[in-house]
Design a protein around this motif. Structure first.
Motif, PDB file in Angstrom:
ATOM      1  N   ASP A 118       0.850  -1.188   0.000  1.00 25.05           N
ATOM      2  CA  ASP A 118       0.000   0.000   0.000  1.00 25.05           C
ATOM      3  C   ASP A 118       0.887   1.241   0.000  1.00 25.05           C
ATOM      4  O   ASP A 118       1.612   1.488   0.974  1.00 25.05           O
ATOM      5  CB  ASP A 118      -0.889  -0.019   1.245  1.00 25.05           C
ATOM      6  N   PRO A 119       0.871   2.032  -1.083  1.00 25.86           N
ATOM      7  CA  PRO A 119       1.769   3.193  -1.128  1.00 25.86           C
ATOM      8  C   PRO A 119       1.488   4.191  -0.017  1.00 25.86           C
ATOM      9  O   PRO A 119       2.425   4.780   0.542  1.00 25.86           O
ATOM     10  CB  PRO A 119       1.513   3.793  -2.511  1.00 25.86           C
ATOM     11  N   ALA A 120       0.220   4.397   0.333  1.00 25.22           N
ATOM     12  CA  ALA A 120      -0.114   5.363   1.380  1.00 25.22           C
ATOM     13  C   ALA A 120       0.517   4.975   2.713  1.00 25.22           C
ATOM     14  O   ALA A 120       0.965   5.837   3.477  1.00 25.22           O
ATOM     15  CB  ALA A 120      -1.633   5.485   1.519  1.00 25.22           C
ATOM     16  N   ALA A 121       0.566   3.666   2.980  1.00 25.62           N
ATOM     17  CA  ALA A 121       1.153   3.198   4.238  1.00 25.62           C
ATOM     18  C   ALA A 121       2.659   3.429   4.279  1.00 25.62           C
ATOM     19  O   ALA A 121       3.261   3.430   5.356  1.00 25.62           O
ATOM     20  CB  ALA A 121       0.842   1.722   4.437  1.00 25.62           C
ATOM     21  N   LEU A 122       3.274   3.626   3.100  1.00 21.66           N
ATOM     22  CA  LEU A 122       4.716   3.837   3.032  1.00 21.66           C
ATOM     23  C   LEU A 122       5.070   5.271   2.649  1.00 21.66           C
ATOM     24  O   LEU A 122       6.202   5.562   2.248  1.00 21.66           O
ATOM     25  CB  LEU A 122       5.336   2.850   2.028  1.00 21.66           C
ATOM     26  N   GLY A 123       4.087   6.170   2.760  1.00 21.01           N
ATOM     27  CA  GLY A 123       4.382   7.584   2.573  1.00 21.01           C
ATOM     28  C   GLY A 123       4.390   8.062   1.145  1.00 21.01           C
ATOM     29  O   GLY A 123       5.111   9.017   0.809  1.00 21.01           O
TER      30      GLY A 123
ATOM     31  N   LYS B 181      12.083  11.681 -12.032  1.00 18.72           N
ATOM     32  CA  LYS B 181      12.560  11.918 -10.667  1.00 18.72           C
ATOM     33  C   LYS B 181      11.715  12.992  -9.982  1.00 18.72           C
ATOM     34  O   LYS B 181      11.320  12.857  -8.816  1.00 18.72           O
ATOM     35  CB  LYS B 181      14.034  12.321 -10.683  1.00 18.72           C
ATOM     36  N   THR B 182      11.419  14.055 -10.693  1.00 21.07           N
ATOM     37  CA  THR B 182      10.578  15.116 -10.142  1.00 21.07           C
ATOM     38  C   THR B 182       9.197  14.584  -9.767  1.00 21.07           C
ATOM     39  O   THR B 182       8.679  14.841  -8.671  1.00 21.07           O
ATOM     40  CB  THR B 182      10.443  16.262 -11.154  1.00 21.07           C
ATOM     41  N   LEU B 183       8.586  13.814 -10.664  1.00 23.46           N
ATOM     42  CA  LEU B 183       7.252  13.280 -10.417  1.00 23.46           C
ATOM     43  C   LEU B 183       7.236  12.293  -9.258  1.00 23.46           C
ATOM     44  O   LEU B 183       6.299  12.284  -8.436  1.00 23.46           O
ATOM     45  CB  LEU B 183       6.724  12.614 -11.690  1.00 23.46           C
ATOM     46  N   ILE B 184       8.257  11.465  -9.163  1.00 20.28           N
ATOM     47  CA  ILE B 184       8.300  10.445  -8.101  1.00 20.28           C
ATOM     48  C   ILE B 184       8.496  11.099  -6.740  1.00 20.28           C
ATOM     49  O   ILE B 184       7.789  10.784  -5.771  1.00 20.28           O
ATOM     50  CB  ILE B 184       9.403   9.409  -8.397  1.00 20.28           C
ATOM     51  N   TYR B 185       9.437  12.023  -6.636  1.00 16.54           N
ATOM     52  CA  TYR B 185       9.648  12.698  -5.352  1.00 16.54           C
ATOM     53  C   TYR B 185       8.442  13.559  -4.973  1.00 16.54           C
ATOM     54  O   TYR B 185       8.169  13.772  -3.794  1.00 16.54           O
ATOM     55  CB  TYR B 185      10.935  13.510  -5.385  1.00 16.54           C
ATOM     56  N   SER B 186       7.730  14.054  -5.983  1.00 12.44           N
ATOM     57  CA  SER B 186       6.527  14.844  -5.701  1.00 12.44           C
ATOM     58  C   SER B 186       5.380  13.975  -5.176  1.00 12.44           C
ATOM     59  O   SER B 186       4.405  14.505  -4.650  1.00 12.44           O
ATOM     60  CB  SER B 186       6.088  15.585  -6.970  1.00 12.44           C
ATOM     61  N   ALA B 187       5.508  12.659  -5.323  1.00  8.15           N
ATOM     62  CA  ALA B 187       4.485  11.756  -4.806  1.00  8.15           C
ATOM     63  C   ALA B 187       4.715  11.392  -3.342  1.00  8.15           C
ATOM     64  O   ALA B 187       3.865  10.753  -2.714  1.00  8.15           O
ATOM     65  CB  ALA B 187       4.427  10.484  -5.653  1.00  8.15           C
ATOM     66  N   LEU B 188       5.866  11.786  -2.771  1.00 10.54           N
ATOM     67  CA  LEU B 188       6.126  11.501  -1.365  1.00 10.54           C
ATOM     68  C   LEU B 188       5.227  12.345  -0.462  1.00 10.54           C
ATOM     69  O   LEU B 188       5.100  13.567  -0.661  1.00 10.54           O
ATOM     70  CB  LEU B 188       7.587  11.785  -1.017  1.00 10.54           C
ATOM     71  N   THR B 189       4.618  11.716   0.510  1.00 11.11           N
ATOM     72  CA  THR B 189       3.852  12.443   1.522  1.00 11.11           C
ATOM     73  C   THR B 189       4.577  12.463   2.868  1.00 11.11           C
ATOM     74  O   THR B 189       4.189  13.174   3.785  1.00 11.11           O
ATOM     75  CB  THR B 189       2.467  11.815   1.728  1.00 11.11           C
ATOM     76  N   GLU B 190       5.627  11.686   2.937  1.00 12.53           N
ATOM     77  CA  GLU B 190       6.394  11.574   4.186  1.00 12.53           C
ATOM     78  C   GLU B 190       7.869  11.515   3.829  1.00 12.53           C
ATOM     79  O   GLU B 190       8.332  10.601   3.152  1.00 12.53           O
ATOM     80  CB  GLU B 190       5.993  10.302   4.936  1.00 12.53           C
ATOM     81  N   SER B 191       8.623  12.538   4.255  1.00 17.83           N
ATOM     82  CA  SER B 191      10.054  12.553   4.027  1.00 17.83           C
ATOM     83  C   SER B 191      10.769  12.045   5.269  1.00 17.83           C
ATOM     84  O   SER B 191      10.349  12.313   6.405  1.00 17.83           O
ATOM     85  CB  SER B 191      10.540  13.963   3.706  1.00 17.83           C
ATOM     86  N   ARG B 192      11.845  11.318   5.058  1.00 17.85           N
ATOM     87  CA  ARG B 192      12.607  10.768   6.181  1.00 17.85           C
ATOM     88  C   ARG B 192      13.924  11.501   6.384  1.00 17.85           C
ATOM     89  O   ARG B 192      14.765  11.054   7.147  1.00 17.85           O
ATOM     90  CB  ARG B 192      12.850   9.289   5.958  1.00 17.85           C
ATOM     91  N   ALA B 193      14.061  12.598   5.680  1.00 17.26           N
ATOM     92  CA  ALA B 193      15.291  13.399   5.823  1.00 17.26           C
ATOM     93  C   ALA B 193      15.310  14.133   7.161  1.00 17.26           C
ATOM     94  O   ALA B 193      14.268  14.531   7.660  1.00 17.26           O
ATOM     95  CB  ALA B 193      15.396  14.393   4.676  1.00 17.26           C
TER      96      ALA B 193
END
Length: 409
Positions: free
Chosen positions: A5-10, A397-409
């Protein structure tokens, strides 16, 4: 492939779906690409796997479609070499001539070429194994078309995998061609990783394909990765295209009659492999997991950490060190590790990312990307050369990182 589940993984499912629409509208409907495949994972768990378009006329791209991954072969060769380093069989600062004595007297270009004999001067320092891994050896590729050294490579047909040269005769032929620069003085994309493949062969006393199978493909379960496509799998190999300046996209290598289904005379550790997205994801997941996957360890965590540091002299980036007309990386803010590009400063790249991410691609526009900070992997497959035809990697790369809802940085 089982997807988490992508939502569960941010990751936002709607924004992931936007990537598929983007590829369809910009690249497939316009005829720029014949087919594409994209795999995205987080924490080693696939969250998005999409195939679109055709792999051959009338046949859709399938989960098990085979792609020519070209320079995505380089990290595999680099991993195997580092396994030998871990075993004490070779060291990064060993001179290359320890294993390849034919090159002990190599000099640096100082004039001549063409119809005139080459003039050379001594190297400022010997070529070391690390120079092969980071492309600072002074070697080149024939397709760069910049001068007399490239021309000599073309005349000798150095990069013809089905020609008269095996790896031993390649180094024999190049013993008569000067280096473009003294090792360590500059960065130039080159046949260096092919030479690294010969180093591996000579240390192990086996052909490169056998070493790869024993050390990487077998242990990781990469059963669809090889230099020569087996006869019973040729029907899964995609057609491959090349962009002509005047004629547009032309068929370069037909899947059903592919050169990659014939036995090569030289196993190219720099670009010879065929693989699937799923297989290559296992390789990337091993690196993300610091050298191990599924209970199998190929490298120690400290070795992977060493490989993913910037090894360009003085901490330089490719923008300041590159003499290459061809690169799989945007140069500013990007260094080079032991087998792949490494981001050392995200700001100059002008695209989303993380310090410490590492990645590379192949001439047929394939790409992989590993971000240890965000625990993110993506693998993109298509079959069109040159890889510089479209900016699809940067766009993805832009589109994929824009899909992140949770950053671990």
């Amino acid at each position: 492939m089982q997807l988490a589940d992508p939502a569960a993984l941010g990751l936002d499912p709607g924004r992931l779906a936007r990537i598929d629409r983007f590829l369809d509208e910009r690249y497939l409907q316009t005829g720029r690409f014949q087919g594409t495949q994209l795999l995205i994972s987080r924490d080693g768990q696939p969250v998005h796997f999409a195939s679109a378009g055709t792999m051959r006329e009338g046949r859709p791209v399938a989960p098990d479609t085979l792609f020519r991954i070209a320079s995505m072969t380089k990290p595999v060769t680099s991993v195997v070499f580092m396994m030998l380093v871990e075993e004490g069989k070779v060291a990064l600062d060993d001179p290359v001539h320890r294993i390849i004595p034919e090159w002990k007297s190599l000099g640096v270009y100082d004039g001549g070429g063409g119809s005139a004999p080459f003039l050379t001067k001594p190297t400022a320092s010997p070529m070391r194994m690390v120079d092969l891994l980071r492309h600072t050896a002074g070697l080149t590729y024939s397709f760069q078309n910049r001068g007399n050294i490239d021309a000599a490579y073309r005349a000798l047909k150095i990069e013809d995998w089905h020609g008269s040269h095996d790896l031993d005769s390649v180094v024999g032929a190049l013993a008569g061609v000067p280096l473009e620069f003294s090792p360590g003085e500059a960065w130039n994309y080159s046949v260096a990783t092919d030479i690294l493949g010969l180093v591996i062969e000579r240390i192990e006393g086996k052909r490169l394909d056998a070493v790869f199978r024993e050390r990487v493909f077998g242990p990781l379960g990469m059963d669809d990765t090889f230099f020569q496509v087996p006869e019973d799998k040729v029907d899964r190999l995609a057609d491959c295209y090349a962009m002509h300046p005047q004629k547009g996209r032309l068929l370069f290598d037909r899947g059903e009659a592919s050169s990659w289904a014939k036995p090569p005379t030289q196993f190219s550790g720099g670009g010879g492999l065929v693989s699937t997205s799923a297989d290559y994801h296992r390789f990337c997941a091993m690196l993300l997991n610091r050298g191990a996957l599924g209970g199998v360890r190929l490298l120690s965590p400290k070795t992977v950490a060493l490989m993913t540091l910037n090894h360009l002299p003085g901490g330089a980036d490719l923008a300041s060190m590159s003499r290459s007309m061809f690169s799989e990386a945007t140069n500013a803010g990007v260094g080079f590790g032991l087998g792949f590009a490494v981001t050392i400063n995200t700001a100059p790249t002008l695209v989303h990312g993380s310090v410490g991410e590492f990645y590379w691609g192949g001439m047929f526009s394939t790409a992989f990307h590993i971000d240890p900070v965000e625990r993110l992997i993506f693998i993109f497959m298509t079959q069109l050369s040159p890889s510089s035809t479209y900016p699809v990697r940067r766009e993805l790369k832009t589109l994929i990182y824009s899909a992140l809802t949770e950053s671990r940085a």
